[in-house]
Motif scaffolding. Sequence first.
Motif, short mmCIF file in Angstrom:
data_model
loop_
_atom_site.label_atom_id
_atom_site.label_comp_id
_atom_site.label_asym_id
_atom_site.label_seq_id
_atom_site.Cartn_x
_atom_site.Cartn_y
_atom_site.Cartn_z
N VAL A 33 0.87 -1.17 0.00
CA VAL A 33 0.00 0.00 0.00
C VAL A 33 0.91 1.22 0.00
CG1 VAL A 33 -1.72 1.30 1.31
CG2 VAL A 33 -1.82 -1.19 1.26
N VAL A 34 0.64 2.15 -0.90
CA VAL A 34 1.44 3.36 -1.00
C VAL A 34 0.61 4.55 -0.53
CG1 VAL A 34 2.69 4.89 -2.57
CG2 VAL A 34 2.79 2.41 -2.90
N GLU A 35 1.19 5.34 0.35
CA GLU A 35 0.55 6.56 0.85
C GLU A 35 1.56 7.70 0.77
OE1 GLU A 35 -0.83 5.71 4.80
OE2 GLU A 35 -2.39 4.35 4.10
N ASN A 36 1.18 8.78 0.14
CA ASN A 36 2.04 9.96 0.01
C ASN A 36 3.40 9.62 -0.61
OD1 ASN A 36 0.05 11.62 1.26
ND2 ASN A 36 0.76 10.91 3.25
N GLY A 37 3.40 8.73 -1.59
CA GLY A 37 4.63 8.38 -2.29
C GLY A 37 5.56 7.47 -1.54
#
Length: 67
Positions: A46-50
């Motif tokens: 999961v990617v959040e804010n790069g």
Amino acid sequence: MAILKVIEILANSKISWEDATKNAVSHASKTVKNIASVYVKEQSAVVENGEVAEFRVNVKITFSVNN
């Protein structure tokens, strides 16, 4: 003759895929005995804010069934 059973488990970790795999085995071992192996079928994140925020694995756990 040994009888083996395979279950599929989804697990996650904020640290790594290896840690997610360990979490899967640790959680399964609470109710499943005689675990013989674990096979990592899929990995995702999961990617959040790069940045990678969570590692996920889909594993198959093999264990022997007592007669």
